[in-house]
Scaffold this active site. Structure first.
Site, PDB file in Angstrom:
ATOM      1  N   SER A 273      25.594  56.301   6.078  1.00 58.40           N
ATOM      2  CA  SER A 273      25.942  56.604   4.690  1.00 58.40           C
ATOM      3  C   SER A 273      26.449  55.367   3.948  1.00 58.40           C
ATOM      4  O   SER A 273      25.772  54.344   3.950  1.00 58.40           O
ATOM      5  CB  SER A 273      26.959  57.741   4.696  1.00 58.40           C
ATOM      6  OG  SER A 273      26.904  58.417   3.480  1.00 58.40           O
ATOM      7  N   TRP A 364      20.105  64.146  -1.246  1.00 54.63           N
ATOM      8  CA  TRP A 364      20.957  63.246  -2.049  1.00 54.63           C
ATOM      9  C   TRP A 364      20.642  61.781  -1.716  1.00 54.63           C
ATOM     10  O   TRP A 364      20.696  60.914  -2.571  1.00 54.63           O
ATOM     11  CB  TRP A 364      22.420  63.602  -1.764  1.00 54.63           C
ATOM     12  CG  TRP A 364      23.453  62.839  -2.512  1.00 54.63           C
ATOM     13  CD1 TRP A 364      24.392  62.001  -1.985  1.00 54.63           C
ATOM     14  CD2 TRP A 364      23.709  62.864  -3.923  1.00 54.63           C
ATOM     15  NE1 TRP A 364      25.201  61.505  -2.982  1.00 54.63           N
ATOM     16  CE2 TRP A 364      24.801  62.017  -4.179  1.00 54.63           C
ATOM     17  CE3 TRP A 364      23.096  63.529  -5.000  1.00 54.63           C
ATOM     18  CZ2 TRP A 364      25.315  61.802  -5.462  1.00 54.63           C
ATOM     19  CZ3 TRP A 364      23.611  63.314  -6.281  1.00 54.63           C
ATOM     20  CH2 TRP A 364      24.703  62.462  -6.496  1.00 54.63           C
ATOM     21  N   HIS A 414      23.265  65.545   6.399  1.00 51.69           N
ATOM     22  CA  HIS A 414      23.860  64.214   6.321  1.00 51.69           C
ATOM     23  C   HIS A 414      24.945  64.080   7.404  1.00 51.69           C
ATOM     24  O   HIS A 414      26.013  64.679   7.281  1.00 51.69           O
ATOM     25  CB  HIS A 414      24.493  64.119   4.922  1.00 51.69           C
ATOM     26  CG  HIS A 414      25.026  62.783   4.569  1.00 51.69           C
ATOM     27  ND1 HIS A 414      24.216  61.717   4.255  1.00 51.69           N
ATOM     28  CD2 HIS A 414      26.300  62.341   4.446  1.00 51.69           C
ATOM     29  CE1 HIS A 414      24.968  60.689   3.951  1.00 51.69           C
ATOM     30  NE2 HIS A 414      26.237  61.027   4.069  1.00 51.69           N
TER      31      HIS A 414
HETATM   32  C1  GTR Z   1      28.401  60.175  -1.106  1.00 52.29           C
HETATM   33  C2  GTR Z   1      27.782  59.038  -1.844  1.00 52.29           C
HETATM   34  C3  GTR Z   1      26.694  58.468  -1.007  1.00 52.29           C
HETATM   35  C4  GTR Z   1      27.118  58.240   0.433  1.00 52.29           C
HETATM   36  C5  GTR Z   1      28.118  59.261   0.967  1.00 52.29           C
HETATM   37  C6  GTR Z   1      28.930  58.844   2.180  1.00 52.29           C
HETATM   38  O1  GTR Z   1      29.276  60.866  -1.857  1.00 52.29           O
HETATM   39  O2  GTR Z   1      27.306  59.531  -3.051  1.00 52.29           O
HETATM   40  O3  GTR Z   1      26.205  57.290  -1.608  1.00 52.29           O
HETATM   41  O4  GTR Z   1      27.590  56.968   0.615  1.00 52.29           O
HETATM   42  O5  GTR Z   1      29.039  59.615   0.019  1.00 52.29           O
HETATM   43  O6  GTR Z   1      29.232  57.677   2.395  1.00 52.29           O
HETATM   44  O7  GTR Z   1      29.290  59.750   2.931  1.00 52.29           O
END
Ligand code: GTR
Length: 440
Positions: A273, A364, A414
């Site tokens: 992420s 996302w 995610h």
């Molecule tokens: C989200 C963000 C992403 C990603 C994620 C994370 O909110 O929009 O770009 O980096 O966090 O790091 O878990």
């Protein structure tokens, strides 16, 4: 200039809500609805990796290495992540704890503290290293973690982080201080015994040791150590938090390459992420990382910005104004004019192996956009004499692509799962051939 801390609070509210509404007011800005419809992806033209800014074509590996690669690195510094200040700032590593009988005798554990000798009040970095027992130097995976080293495994010997941590009642984090309650809480993302069993070591550091992930105008973390007299925040084109996290990874790498139990030519970098964005940027800058894995890195990571699918440049700069430099937001409404897109970041890793991982439900982060970066980085790998990416079309779920650039998508959300690690290690085995004499 909008208030960065206000944006941060709103971003946190949105994060906690678990899903993003289709249109949102964020930091006083009415942002366009999030696009999840492939047919509504705008037409775009990507900058050509093999054409210099002055129009000259790049036709040889030497020209790539000597001219185009440095040019693209500078473009990412100038327009996206920010430039690391040139002031030399030194980190000294001290071993503070170790055991040759860790994890029921299966592992060697080392804990080091990185200190800034010229800045006694500066942050300290805690580096945790587990190595499989071996009579030869072993390959290692290094990655930053989100909640503190003590959360990656229940091992009671791991030091609890002393740095700022986001409050989290479920993890027992109050007053921004971690406690025993979160020991092992993130272990599902770090299957240490499995990784050791495959013959690799694991090294990790808490990203908040380097720069706490909230917007305070860069007063905490490592940024102030680099200020010139009278400077109070990074200049417009200087680094944000991702740049600082990437710098911290490189300092941990300085230690690892000096550890006689570690094979300095087989240090693999992994990040998830926002830390996947960081891993790509660190791997792009520092060629000592032998292999890079980006997990669900999305916007500002592996996903192409010009697709504006899922999280966009405008949204990320509004939610997290401290991640990039202060030039990037000028492109919020004109991503097509950016002199870079993220396939160029992947290409900076060439010819080293790079694996881009997506999750089916993680729209996302734009899985297709992540695949396309891998695909469009291919010409550089080929120019450098490797096989590039072995497929032209996005593969189905759980298909392992055995080439120097690889892309993988699994079902689910995610996250980092034990299955993901299986894929990372298969990829690393393929390219780095671990020591066959290892003891299981
Ligand atoms: C989200 C963000 C992403 C990603 C994620 C994370 O909110 O929009 O770009 O980096 O966090 O790091 O878990």
């Amino acid at each position: 200039m909008h208030s960065r801390s206000h944006a941060k609070k709103l971003a946190v509210v949105l994060l906690l809500s678990g899903s993003f509404p289709s249109a949102v007011m964020l930091n006083g800005q009415d942002l366009p609805p999030v696009n999840y419809d492939e047919s509504r992806v705008p037409h775009y033209t990507l900058p050509d990796l093999l054409v210099m800014s002055d129009g000259r074509r790049v036709t040889t590996a030497e020209q790539w290495q000597k001219e185009r690669r440095p040019e693209i690195l500078k473009l990412f510094e100038k327009y996206v992540y920010g430039r690391t200040p040139s002031k030399p700032v030194r980190v000294e590593w001290t071993l503070v704890e170790s055991s040759d009988e860790a994890l029921q005798g299966k592992a060697i554990r080392k804990q080091l503290v990185g200190r800034f000798p010229e800045f006694p009040n500066a942050p300290e970095f805690d580096l945790l290293v587990y190595l499989p027992k071996s009579d030869r130097p072993v390959p290692v995976f290094i990655g930053l973690n989100f909640q503190g080293n003590h959360t990656i495994h229940p091992d009671p010997a791991i030091r609890v982080t002393r740095s700022w941590v986001r409050n989290n009642p479920q993890l027992g984090v109050t007053n921004n201080r971690a406690s025993e309650a979160s020991r092992g809480a993130m272990a599902s993302r770090w299957p240490v015994e499995y990784i050791l069993g495959r013959g690799y070591g694991v090294a990790t550091m808490y990203y908040g040791d380097i720069d706490p992930d909230y917007d305070d105008g860069f007063q905490n973390g490592i940024h102030p150590l680099f200020y010139e007299p009278g400077q109070t925040r990074p200049k417009e084109d200087e680094w944000g938090s991702i740049g600082a996290w990437a710098w911290g990874l490189q300092r941990a790498l300085d230690y690892l390459v000096s550890d006689p139990n570690v094979d300095p030519r087989r240090i693999c970098l992994m990040g998830h992420s926002r830390l996947g964005k960081t891993a790509l940027w660190a791997g792009a800058q520092d060629e000592r990382f032998a292999l890079v894995v980006s997990n669900n890195s999305g916007c500002g990571g592996a996903a192409l910005s010009r697709r504006e699918f899922g999280e966009t440049v405008k949204r990320i700069n509004t939610s997290f104004p401290h991640w990039f430099n202060d030039v990037f937001p000028a492109f919020n409404d004109r991503v097509n004019e950016l002199p870079v897109d993220q396939h160029m970041l992947v290409a900076l890793i060439a010819p080293r192996p790079v694996l881009i991982c997506s999750a089916e439900e993680d729209l996302w982060a734009d899985p297709r956009g992540e695949f396309l970066s891998a695909l469009h980085a291919d010409p550089v790998y080929r120019l450098l004499g490797t096989d590039g990416l072995a497929v032209r079309e996005m593969p189905g779920l759980k298909q392992f692509i055995a080439s120097r650039i690889s892309y993988h998508i699994r079902p689910g959300k995610h996250d980092v799962t034990p299955y993901d690690w299986q894929v990372y290690l298969d990829f690393a085995d393929l390219h780095l051939r671990p020591d066959s004499s290892r003891k299981e």
